[in-house]
Design a protein around this motif. Sequence first.
Motif, short mmCIF file in Angstrom:
data_model
loop_
_atom_site.label_atom_id
_atom_site.label_comp_id
_atom_site.label_asym_id
_atom_site.label_seq_id
_atom_site.Cartn_x
_atom_site.Cartn_y
_atom_site.Cartn_z
N UNK A 41 0.85 -1.36 -0.12
CA UNK A 41 -0.09 -0.12 -0.17
C UNK A 41 0.99 1.32 0.04
N UNK A 42 1.81 1.21 0.75
CA UNK A 42 2.65 2.70 1.20
C UNK A 42 3.51 2.86 -0.39
N UNK A 43 4.13 1.48 -0.86
CA UNK A 43 4.95 1.91 -2.26
C UNK A 43 4.03 2.10 -3.20
N UNK A 44 2.74 1.76 -3.28
CA UNK A 44 1.88 2.24 -4.22
C UNK A 44 1.05 3.31 -4.16
N UNK A 45 1.19 4.15 -3.04
CA UNK A 45 0.42 5.32 -2.82
C UNK A 45 -0.89 5.12 -2.41
N UNK A 46 -1.57 4.04 -1.93
CA UNK A 46 -2.78 3.90 -1.50
C UNK A 46 -2.68 3.86 -0.09
N UNK A 47 -4.27 3.82 0.46
CA UNK A 47 -4.34 3.48 1.95
C UNK A 47 -4.22 2.10 2.32
N UNK A 48 -3.82 1.78 3.29
CA UNK A 48 -3.57 0.17 3.87
C UNK A 48 -5.28 -0.31 3.90
N UNK A 49 -6.27 0.19 4.26
CA UNK A 49 -7.51 0.09 4.30
C UNK A 49 -8.10 -0.36 2.82
N UNK A 50 -7.90 0.45 1.88
CA UNK A 50 -8.32 0.44 0.68
C UNK A 50 -7.71 -0.84 -0.14
N UNK A 51 -6.38 -0.96 0.08
CA UNK A 51 -5.59 -2.25 -0.50
C UNK A 51 -6.29 -3.77 0.05
N UNK A 52 -6.37 -3.52 1.51
CA UNK A 52 -6.98 -4.71 2.35
C UNK A 52 -8.29 -5.20 1.85
N UNK A 53 -9.04 -4.09 1.44
CA UNK A 53 -10.58 -4.32 0.63
C UNK A 53 -10.23 -4.83 -0.70
N UNK A 54 -9.26 -4.57 -1.29
CA UNK A 54 -9.04 -5.11 -2.52
C UNK A 54 -8.77 -6.71 -2.58
N UNK A 55 -7.78 -6.69 -1.65
CA UNK A 55 -7.50 -8.31 -1.55
C UNK A 55 -8.26 -9.34 -0.74
N UNK A 56 -9.34 -8.49 -0.08
CA UNK A 56 -10.53 -9.28 0.32
C UNK A 56 -11.83 -9.53 -0.83
N UNK A 57 -11.45 -8.82 -1.85
CA UNK A 57 -12.38 -9.04 -3.11
C UNK A 57 -13.67 -8.09 -2.89
N UNK A 58 -13.61 -7.05 -2.19
CA UNK A 58 -14.73 -6.18 -2.27
C UNK A 58 -14.89 -5.64 -3.61
N UNK A 59 -16.29 -5.05 -3.68
CA UNK A 59 -16.62 -4.32 -4.98
C UNK A 59 -16.33 -2.96 -4.78
N UNK A 60 -15.10 -2.60 -5.03
CA UNK A 60 -14.76 -1.18 -5.02
C UNK A 60 -13.91 -0.88 -6.42
N UNK A 61 -14.11 0.44 -6.41
CA UNK A 61 -13.41 1.30 -7.64
C UNK A 61 -12.05 0.99 -7.93
N UNK A 62 -11.52 0.62 -8.97
CA UNK A 62 -10.02 0.70 -9.03
C UNK A 62 -9.57 1.47 -10.33
N UNK A 63 -8.90 2.42 -10.12
CA UNK A 63 -8.42 3.40 -11.24
C UNK A 63 -7.16 2.65 -11.92
N UNK A 64 -7.07 3.27 -13.22
CA UNK A 64 -6.00 2.64 -14.09
C UNK A 64 -4.82 3.22 -13.38
N UNK A 65 -4.74 4.27 -12.93
CA UNK A 65 -3.33 4.84 -12.25
C UNK A 65 -3.09 4.08 -10.98
N UNK A 66 -3.94 3.66 -10.45
CA UNK A 66 -3.76 2.80 -9.18
C UNK A 66 -3.27 1.42 -9.17
N UNK A 67 -3.90 0.78 -10.59
CA UNK A 67 -3.58 -0.36 -11.12
C UNK A 67 -1.88 -0.42 -11.62
N UNK A 68 -1.66 0.76 -12.29
CA UNK A 68 -0.33 0.73 -13.07
C UNK A 68 0.60 0.94 -11.90
#
Length: 277
Positions: A41-68
């Motif tokens: 999360x830190x190296x990618x510039x996102x919050x730990x909570x948001x990244x945790x939700x992503x790894x939990x498979x929650x239905x959250x919006x993911x931008x192209x910039x974050x994926x990159x």
Amino acid sequence: MQRELLAAFLRSRRESLSPERLGLSPGPRRRTPGLRREEVAQLSGVSLTWYTWLEQGRDIRVSRQVLEALAQTLQLTPAERRHLFTLAETALPTEPARPAAVNPTLRKLVETLDPNPAHVINDCWDVLAANRAYASLVGGLEQLPQEERNSIWLLFTRPQMQSLLVDWQHEVRDILGQFRIAVGQHPDDPRTTALIDTLTRSSSQFRALWSEHPVRAFRPTMKRFSHPAAGRLDLNYTKLDVAEAPDQHLVVFMPASETDERALARLVADSPQEALL
């Protein structure tokens, strides 16, 4: 299911990446294999909570910039990067320009398919390689500059293409429909943008048809030609993806009858030996 696959993929890549590869200290108390979530999360510039939700498979919006950013942090290969964007159901950003090189083995295959017309195109419908049969069928390709060896450009800027294709109106709608899908997958590709802009300025027919937003999936079919030397040709048409180059496609025309087969053989026999790309 898509979100679960995305979560599992991210988790597997995080756990397989050693901290030392990113200049991080493994530390004596590290129990997690690979990187910790907070490190990604830190190296990618996102919050730990948001990244945790992503790894939990929650239905959250993911931008192209974050994926990159995640792709860079996790040091994904080009194939893994494409897979990440596919799982996230997000259009791929423009990849670095690559030479439009055709695998030598594939080029040899195209040549050996004579007298059946065959060529290799990319997602922009640039003709990257062609055998004598295809060059003879279309005519004059070897005399064109590289940027004009494009199937869509030829359809709308060469008057002889309208007489060559018996069902020209149907053919251009079909090709533009397939091209529209490729544009949606790579919306920022500079080659695609330049081709659309140039054709919009050059061809009123292109402008009219493109404004209709045709969308067509590829399907094998028969194409009918009226060739000035070979006469009427009915050819079955198919397209195969190139495994090592996802943006390249092998296109092959096969005679629909013995009459068409003989006409193709005569066409190739009468063509110049060097008439291939």
